[in-house]
Design an enzyme around this catalytic site. Sequence first.
Site, PDB file in Angstrom:
ATOM      1  N   GLY A  13       1.278  -1.234  -0.060  1.00 18.02           N
ATOM      2  CA  GLY A  13      -0.393   0.014   0.030  1.00 18.02           C
ATOM      3  C   GLY A  13       0.661   0.945  -0.462  1.00 18.02           C
ATOM      4  CG  LEU A  14      -0.847   4.381  -1.705  1.00 18.39           C
ATOM      5  CD1 LEU A  14      -1.712   5.943  -1.798  1.00 18.39           C
ATOM      6  CD2 LEU A  14       0.301   5.457  -2.957  1.00 18.39           C
ATOM      7  CB  SER A  15       3.975   6.376   1.719  1.00 14.07           C
ATOM      8  OG  SER A  15       5.108   6.903   3.134  1.00 14.07           O
ATOM      9  N   GLY A  16       2.363   5.646   4.492  1.00 12.20           N
ATOM     10  CA  GLY A  16       1.603   6.433   5.067  1.00 12.20           C
ATOM     11  C   GLY A  16      -0.235   5.162   5.595  1.00 12.20           C
ATOM     12  N   GLY A  18      -0.628   2.165   6.742  1.00  7.89           N
ATOM     13  CA  GLY A  18      -0.593   1.542   7.793  1.00  7.89           C
ATOM     14  C   GLY A  18      -0.189   0.505   7.941  1.00  7.89           C
ATOM     15  CE  LYS A  19       3.613  -0.062   2.923  1.00 12.83           C
ATOM     16  NZ  LYS A  19       3.383   1.964   2.475  1.00 12.83           N
ATOM     17  CB  THR A  20       4.897  -0.488   9.763  1.00 14.82           C
ATOM     18  OG1 THR A  20       5.783   0.017   8.305  1.00 14.82           O
ATOM     19  CG2 THR A  20       5.497  -0.581  11.348  1.00 14.82           C
ATOM     20  CB  SER A  87       5.450  -4.279  -2.434  1.00 15.66           C
ATOM     21  OG  SER A  87       4.543  -4.417  -1.837  1.00 15.66           O
TER      22      SER A  87
END
Lengths: 204, 453
Positions: A13-16, A18-20, A87
């Site tokens: 997903g995009l930066s920001g 919420g992946k982490t 990615s």
Amino acid sequence: MAEQKGFTLWFTGLSGSGKTTLAKAVEQALRKRGLKVERLDGDIVRRSLTRDLGFSKEDRDKNIERVTFVAKLLTRNGVATLCSFISPYREVRARSRAEIGNFVEVYCECPLETCIERDVKGLYKKAINGEIENFTGISDPYEPPENPEIVVHTGSETVEESTAIILRRLAELGYIEPELTGAVVYSAEEETEVEERLRALGYI
Amino acid sequence: MSFFNRLRGKRKRRVVVIGLDGTPYTFVQRALELGRMPNFARMLGEGTFKRMNSVHPCVSSVAWSCYMTGKNPAKHGIYGFIDRKPGTYDTTIPTSRTMRSETLWEILSRAGKRVIVMNVPVTYPPRQVNGILISGFLSPKVEKAVYPPTEVGTLKRLGYIIDADPWAARESKDKALAEVNAALDSRVRALLHYMDNEEWDFLQCHVMETDRLYHFLWEQMDTDDPVYAPRFWEVIARIDQMLGEVYDRLDEHTTLIVMSDHGFCTLKYEVYVNYWLAQKGWLTLPENPPQRLKLADVGPHSLAYSLDPGRVFINLRGREPAGRVAPGAEYEVLRDEIAAAALEDMRDPETGAPMIAHVFRREELYHGPLLDQAADLILVSVDGYDLKGAMGKETLTFKGDELVGMHTYDDAMLWVQGQAIAAEGFCVTDVMPTVLRLMDVPIPDDVDGRVLI
């Protein structure tokens, strides 16, 4: 309990988006269940395993290639491996999927405007001002997954909601045991009423 | 639609599925011949109408679970309306929480389609979809049955009813009809509301009222009862009108599917399998039984017991808490004995005709990681003999005047608009991959059903 089956949860997903945050929440939930978990995070990997790489298309591909190799080894050895990487390219994710095997793609869907608003790392501001090149969503494309195993809408869902969706899906896919506790499905009174309905129809 | 999209044929196909619970293929043929379904008659030639098989056991919870997952029960885990809690003699009511598979509408949601799903059994508690899901049979109340919960207000305003009250329906045929009609009216109201006012790519409306009508009034229709047969046909006319109202709302990019999950016939006898097991000495019950016997009251010397409908479990050592039968040869010998005896001994008390048509060992019907949860034997009755799991009955057979219809396996139906179906002998599990194909969404590898178009 049967021996733990390894799998890789691949947060994209995009930066920001919420992946982490989500990977951390899922990590905690899986550890509580006694599972062996390893988390590979874009920001951390880039400070060690791939610190020699930049952000050109070629370097991004190499970054994912190395991470995929590590994830494959972990997965093969029964570890629940949580990878959070922007990615952005479908083709690259498809290669990771083919390489790793037990691959569960989690698309963290979040409107670009929300990510820009959040701008946790201040990167969007820099990208918009032209201080960073090849920034996904601003000056580089993001290709959303066409058929991910899991979609979470991180712009509108809470972390708890998205985590619950991921855990339920992992159980459906047979990677973890289903959660037997949780919110009460029927109160005692409702259960009696439901049983009475079944009795009236001759099923009990 | 833009000119270019039309040129490229890019407009995505939408699908509407209307589920008419328990409606037999042969009954619809009869209704068509009698001119009782004029709306369905005018639609009929535009698609393929075929007879379809249910699944074993043919109850709605299992059949609709197979439909919505496209899988056999050993992959989704729903084997009946009640089940054993593994490792205990306690029973539990399977719900969407215990369903171990993704559903059709969840796959569509993942593919970015917007879905509206109304009243399908075993969808309580409502799981998240991209759209709206209103859970069906065995939802305790509307307030808990809806995703997202913000839809509760709309449903209340529409006077939405989840299900007819079966205890009221038992009181009299008039009350049964009143319950069925009220629930059906509310269903149609909600269906048309959502069709007209919401965006959707896939819409499913499940009509449970047909099943209730048939359970309580099938015999009256079948014997052309002067009072209740006409009122039975009035409900069918309302169903037909609903099909017309839906059909007339569709555009050229939408495919309508009308289907049922099993058939129906007149009930000759309820048959109490646990009474039979006890008579044969395989089941012992306490000498001074409580008023309502439960599975937990099964005596420690029991070798087998049954849950509705016709599911026989061996009291197996290592699986049941007080298991008596050793796995391996002893288990197989007992299964063979019970299967042979069921076919031979369970006979109509009046005519002496066999009441059991077939006995399946579980591995003959199911395959998948949850096979262990299946009954060891699945008895399939001759149509007319309704196998019951009640404990503590003092007779093998019973015929009352409340429940007068029962389910059949090989007489469900499927109509798909605008598509040819060459296959024969297909079953409800095959509809789900067919819908995915229609909507151009990839079919997951572990789906058992086959594409029919």
